[in-house]
Scaffold this motif. Structure first.
Motif, mmCIF file in Angstrom:
data_model
loop_
_atom_site.group_PDB
_atom_site.id
_atom_site.type_symbol
_atom_site.label_atom_id
_atom_site.label_comp_id
_atom_site.label_asym_id
_atom_site.label_seq_id
_atom_site.Cartn_x
_atom_site.Cartn_y
_atom_site.Cartn_z
ATOM 1 N N LEU A 110 0.838 -1.204 0.000
ATOM 2 C CA LEU A 110 0.000 0.000 0.000
ATOM 3 C C LEU A 110 0.871 1.251 0.000
ATOM 4 N N ARG A 111 0.524 2.217 -0.866
ATOM 5 C CA ARG A 111 1.264 3.473 -0.867
ATOM 6 C C ARG A 111 1.064 4.168 0.488
ATOM 7 N N ASP A 112 1.979 5.079 0.809
ATOM 8 C CA ASP A 112 1.910 5.733 2.125
ATOM 9 C C ASP A 112 0.585 6.460 2.324
ATOM 10 N N ASP A 113 0.007 6.981 1.228
ATOM 11 C CA ASP A 113 -1.286 7.666 1.351
ATOM 12 C C ASP A 113 -2.443 6.760 0.889
ATOM 13 N N GLY A 114 -2.196 5.458 0.809
ATOM 14 C CA GLY A 114 -3.226 4.523 0.342
ATOM 15 C C GLY A 114 -4.285 4.258 1.413
ATOM 16 N N VAL A 115 -5.362 3.628 0.982
ATOM 17 C CA VAL A 115 -6.494 3.363 1.883
ATOM 18 C C VAL A 115 -6.966 1.926 1.696
ATOM 19 N N ILE A 116 -7.229 1.245 2.820
ATOM 20 C CA ILE A 116 -7.829 -0.090 2.776
ATOM 21 C C ILE A 116 -9.245 -0.002 3.343
ATOM 22 N N PHE A 117 -10.196 -0.590 2.620
ATOM 23 C CA PHE A 117 -11.566 -0.713 3.126
ATOM 24 C C PHE A 117 -11.839 -2.180 3.452
ATOM 25 N N LEU A 118 -12.576 -2.403 4.530
ATOM 26 C CA LEU A 118 -12.990 -3.768 4.914
ATOM 27 C C LEU A 118 -14.510 -3.804 4.950
ATOM 28 N N TYR A 161 -8.502 -6.075 16.739
ATOM 29 C CA TYR A 161 -7.096 -6.511 16.725
ATOM 30 C C TYR A 161 -6.183 -5.386 16.232
ATOM 31 N N LEU A 162 -6.534 -4.789 15.118
ATOM 32 C CA LEU A 162 -5.681 -3.742 14.536
ATOM 33 C C LEU A 162 -5.612 -2.521 15.456
ATOM 34 N N ARG A 163 -6.728 -2.201 16.095
ATOM 35 C CA ARG A 163 -6.734 -1.041 17.001
ATOM 36 C C ARG A 163 -5.961 -1.337 18.288
ATOM 37 N N SER A 164 -5.747 -2.625 18.577
ATOM 38 C CA SER A 164 -5.006 -3.007 19.786
ATOM 39 C C SER A 164 -3.521 -3.201 19.528
ATOM 40 N N THR A 165 -3.155 -3.524 18.296
ATOM 41 C CA THR A 165 -1.764 -3.945 18.045
ATOM 42 C C THR A 165 -0.980 -3.004 17.132
ATOM 43 N N ARG A 166 -1.663 -2.070 16.449
ATOM 44 C CA ARG A 166 -0.943 -1.287 15.436
ATOM 45 C C ARG A 166 -0.986 0.211 15.746
ATOM 46 N N PRO A 167 0.078 0.718 16.421
ATOM 47 C CA PRO A 167 0.141 2.157 16.703
ATOM 48 C C PRO A 167 0.434 2.988 15.453
ATOM 49 N N ASP A 168 0.649 2.290 14.314
ATOM 50 C CA ASP A 168 1.010 2.982 13.066
ATOM 51 C C ASP A 168 -0.168 3.060 12.104
ATOM 52 N N ALA A 172 -11.015 2.926 11.634
ATOM 53 C CA ALA A 172 -12.380 3.267 12.072
ATOM 54 C C ALA A 172 -13.351 2.441 11.234
ATOM 55 N N VAL A 173 -14.627 2.512 11.590
ATOM 56 C CA VAL A 173 -15.669 1.827 10.808
ATOM 57 C C VAL A 173 -16.774 2.830 10.505
ATOM 58 N N LEU A 174 -17.125 2.938 9.238
ATOM 59 C CA LEU A 174 -18.234 3.814 8.830
ATOM 60 C C LEU A 174 -19.548 3.076 9.061
ATOM 61 N N VAL A 180 -18.357 -0.395 7.029
ATOM 62 C CA VAL A 180 -17.213 -0.313 6.122
ATOM 63 C C VAL A 180 -15.989 0.147 6.931
ATOM 64 N N GLY A 181 -15.070 -0.780 7.165
ATOM 65 C CA GLY A 181 -13.843 -0.441 7.886
ATOM 66 C C GLY A 181 -12.939 0.392 7.004
ATOM 67 N N VAL A 182 -12.237 1.362 7.618
ATOM 68 C CA VAL A 182 -11.311 2.225 6.879
ATOM 69 C C VAL A 182 -9.964 2.211 7.601
ATOM 70 N N ILE A 183 -8.898 2.024 6.832
ATOM 71 C CA ILE A 183 -7.555 1.885 7.415
ATOM 72 C C ILE A 183 -6.575 2.723 6.591
ATOM 73 N N ARG A 184 -5.760 3.497 7.271
ATOM 74 C CA ARG A 184 -4.674 4.250 6.620
ATOM 75 C C ARG A 184 -3.446 4.212 7.500
ATOM 76 N N LYS A 185 -2.282 4.452 6.891
ATOM 77 C CA LYS A 185 -1.071 4.587 7.684
ATOM 78 C C LYS A 185 -1.107 5.933 8.403
ATOM 79 N N GLY A 186 -0.699 5.975 9.665
ATOM 80 C CA GLY A 186 -0.690 7.225 10.415
ATOM 81 C C GLY A 186 -0.931 6.969 11.890
#
Ligand SMILES: C[S@@+](CC[C@H](N)C(=O)[O-])C[C@H]1O[C@@H](n2cnc3c(N)ncnc32)[C@H](O)[C@@H]1O
Length: 236
Positions: A110-118, A161-168, A172-174, A180-186
């Motif tokens: 994923l690019r640094d400004d990329g977005v993952i939806f779940l 899991y991601l909210r507990s383990t990934r400080p990077d 959130a979920v829409l 619709v889960g939304v994930i970005r680097k940051g």
């Protein structure tokens, strides 16, 4: 707002837009997305000739990988390195562990400004959220009179899991379209502190009693802020 509008919004304004969809089925979403390169991954692709044509018309190039997401990420590393990913929709096998795997694999490209939806992060009923190894097992578990074909499984636990383990990661979920889960680097605005064992032990009642906090549940209009857009989304 739904997953299709959210994906398209995240692709807007990018140059050479690369879109990955894991779990494509008949192509309900895939054929509607416009991008420069579209990549479909599903062990059982079920697009009709018409759906393929519609999907292809909305891209400069489309690639179809009829295999599991694990096989795709294991076998197609040079393809992935060559293309990278701007926006991904993860909507394949609806088990918590597989979704975490799919997210972690996608993040590598994923690019640094990329977005993952779940998709399917906020199930409204215990039945829809029933854990199973596959859609077929979920269907086989049901004994009438009410048989339901919509299965979200325990995808929601991937958010915990991601909210507990990934400080990077910002996660959130829409509150729309089954969640619709939304994930970005940051840097995340808020985190959870569940261990892997605690997440395993969570059940649907825990989710129903505490969805806003567990999922970082947001109204659809939050997508504009999440994507860093200045304009607010119109009401849905
Ligand atoms: C809910 S459907 C996808 C719907 C589609 N994204 C849409 O919006 O119309 C789930 C799909 O995931 C696929 N699937 C199941 N296991 C998978 C895996 N391990 N990797 C990728 N896809 C998988 C199934 O074959 C099925 O077609």
């Amino acid at each position: 707002m739904n997953r299709i509008k959210a994906v398209q919004r995240a692709l807007a304004g990018r140059a050479n837009r690369i879109y990955l969809e894991i779990g494509v089925s008949r192509g309900f979403t895939f054929r509607r997305i416009s991008a420069d390169v579209k990549i479909a991954v599903d062990p059982a692709l079920r697009l009709s000739a018409r759906s393929r044509r519609l999907a292809d018309e909305k891209a400069c190039a489309t690639y179809y990988f009829e295999m599991t997401s694990d096989a795709f990420f294991a076998n197609e590393t040079s393809f992935l390195e060559q293309h990278g990913i701007d926006v991904a929709l993860i909507d394949g096998l609806h088990t918590y562990k597989q979704v975490v795997c799919d997210v972690e694999n996608t993040l590598r490209y994923l690019r640094d400004d990329g977005v993952i939806f779940l998709h399917d992060c906020n199930p409204a009923l215990a039945l829809i959220a029933r854990p199973a190894a596959s859609q077929a097992e979920f269907m086989a578990q049901q004994r009438g009179p009410l048989v339901i074909g919509v299965w979200s499984g325990d995808v929601w636990k991937a958010i915990v899991y991601l909210r507990s383990t990934r400080p990077d990661l910002r996660v959130a979920v829409l509150k729309c379209d089954m969640g619709v889960g939304v994930i970005r680097k940051g840097t995340p605005e808020s985190r959870l502190s569940y261990s892997a064992a605690q997440i395993e032990a969570l059940n649907y009642t825990d989710l129903a009693n505490d969805r806003e906090r567990l999922l970082n549940l947001k109204p659809s209009r939050y997508l504009a802020e999440f994507l860093g857009e200045r304009a607010e989304l119109p009401p849905t």
